[in-house]
Design an enzyme around this catalytic site. Structure first.
Site, short mmCIF file in Angstrom:
data_model
loop_
_atom_site.label_atom_id
_atom_site.label_comp_id
_atom_site.label_asym_id
_atom_site.label_seq_id
_atom_site.Cartn_x
_atom_site.Cartn_y
_atom_site.Cartn_z
N LYS A 1 -75.63 2.07 34.41
CA LYS A 1 -75.30 2.89 35.41
C LYS A 1 -74.73 4.25 34.39
CE LYS A 1 -71.12 0.53 33.55
NZ LYS A 1 -69.93 0.01 33.38
N TYR B 1 -60.26 32.86 26.94
CA TYR B 1 -58.77 32.56 28.19
C TYR B 1 -57.60 32.30 28.09
CZ TYR B 1 -62.48 32.34 32.13
OH TYR B 1 -62.97 33.18 33.16
C1 LIG Z 1 -69.82 -1.18 32.34
C2 LIG Z 1 -69.97 -2.09 32.01
C3 LIG Z 1 -70.42 -2.56 31.46
C4 LIG Z 1 -71.34 -2.81 30.15
O1 LIG Z 1 -70.25 -1.81 28.70
P1 LIG Z 1 -70.51 -1.41 27.44
O2 LIG Z 1 -69.11 -1.19 26.85
O3 LIG Z 1 -71.08 0.32 28.26
O4 LIG Z 1 -71.24 -1.98 26.42
C5 LIG Z 1 -70.74 -4.21 31.44
N1 LIG Z 1 -70.60 -5.28 32.02
C6 LIG Z 1 -69.53 -4.54 32.98
C7 LIG Z 1 -69.40 -5.52 34.42
C8 LIG Z 1 -69.71 -2.62 32.76
O5 LIG Z 1 -68.30 -2.43 34.45
#
Ligand SMILES: *Cc1c(COP(=O)(O)O)cnc(C)c1O
Length: 368
Positions: free
Chosen positions: A41, A262
């Protein structure tokens, strides 16, 4: 996504696909016999899903999770037709046909989603694959315990649905001592007992390190594939994946008492050599790194002084030999001296946020 050439970019981001494959092999081994899916994702946590996913396919990974249907559709053409693509958020109302058209499986987390998916299967006159998600304590996504009992009492609700997996998500897996781990585990086992038999999947990166009880039939790591430490506070067993080298635009010598950046938040207390580097918060070099981040040239540490700007940072380069400070010379922001987790610690956040904040202005190199 088109990224600029090396000559035109302020920094070069190197993504080691071999290290990602290596991490997948290692996680699969630790998960002893369980299928090791990959979570890609948010564009594979900012690293480029269209490059990362095919590399993982080469390592034998055939199941990918994304958050949104849009991410899944964008990814489909880059994958083998037999590779499974699963959408964690399930189908937003009215998008069921898009899932079917692109051969994408939803995770169903509510009675409404189950009803809509079952109706679609009936309408099409063929079974449709889906995973079911149960909430075991996180109160984020998934069927509530009462919904699970309801499904067990009325199995007809699942008519037309081929349940290809049952999943849940751990809230505290990065803390092996946390009592929530055992609690969520036992609620998950109870849900599995009530639901139709299907491969079970509980653990993401950190959960894989909680032991064999947490492996079930499938694990679904994201962060650990990309080199983030799965168990904070312990030595990181994963291979580093990301390297970020940024260019010096200009250097200057300033006297004692000079203001930098800044807000004039930094004042020099002695004459200093300052290097201005072309990376800023618009690139995901978080503004929280103002006065706390650092770069390296060889073994020499160059602290970020003053505020991080949108496109630049200012480094105290006083300890570096002048011939390393020519315009165009490069400094390491992420690499052997500074891990993604180190940068996160300096910024008061987690490695996940450092990676997913990476912008699109870096020149990208994919190492095989
Ligand atoms: C993002 C996510 C993962 C992956 O988690 P990591 O900690 O990056 O391994 C797995 N399952 C779900 C439901 C997630 O939202």
């Amino acid at each position: 996504m088109a990224h600029p050439s090396m000559a035109h970019a302020g920094a070069t981001l190197t993504i080691d696909l071999a290290a990602i494959r290596d991490n997948h092999r290692q996680l699969k081994e630790i998960a002893g016999g369980a299928v090791c899916a990959a979570v890609i994702k948010a564009d594979a946590y900012g690293l480029g899903a269209s490059r990362v996913a095919p590399a993982l396919e080469d390592a034998g990974c055939d199941t990918f999770f994304v958050a949104h249907i849009g991410e899944a559709i964008a990814l489909r053409p880059h994958l083998n037709p037999t590779t499974r693509v699963i959408v964690l958020h399930g189908p937003p109302p009215g998008t069921g046909p898009d899932f079917v058209a692109h051969d994408i499986r939803p995770v169903l987390s509510s009675r409404e989603q189950i009803q809509a998916w079952s109706r679609l299967a009936t309408r099409l006159g063929r079974p449709l694959d889906a995973m079911l998600q149960v909430d075991t304590g996180m109160s984020r996504l998934g069927l509530a315990p009462d919904d699970v009992i309801g499904l067990a009492d009325q199995p007809g609700m699942l008519d037309g649905i081929r349940v290809c997996g049952v999943m849940s998500h751990l809230a505290c897996a990065d803390d092996p001592q946390h009592p929530a781990n055992a609690e969520q585990h036992s609620r998950f086992v109870e849900a599995l007992r009530l639901l139709p038999p299907a491969p079970a999947c509980l653990s993401a990166s950190s959960g894989i390190f909680l032991g064999a009880d947490f492996h079930f039939d499938m694990v679904r790591p994201g962060a650990a594939l990309y080199g983030i430490a799965p168990v904070p506070g312990r030595a990181n067993p994963m291979s580093p994946v990301v390297r970020l080298q940024a260019r010096i635009i200009q250097t200057r010598t300033v006297p004692a008492g000079a203001a930098v950046g800044y807000g004039y938040t930094h004042r020099t207390t002695s004459p200093r050599r300052i290097a201005t580097v072309s990376v800023g918060y618009a690139d995901g070099y978080l503004r929280a790194l103002s006065g706390t981040g650092c770069a390296h040239i060889g073994d020499v540490r160059l602290p970020v002084i003053g505020r991080v700007s949108m496109d630049t940072i200012t480094l105290d380069a006083s300890d570096v030999d002048e011939h390393h400070l020519q315009p165009g010379a490069s400094v390491e922001l992420i690499g052997p001296k500074t891990s993604v987790d180190d940068v996160a610690r300096s910024a008061g956040t987690i490695g996940y946020e450092i990676l997913t904040s990476i912008g699109n202005r870096y020149h990208r190199v994919y190492a095989h």
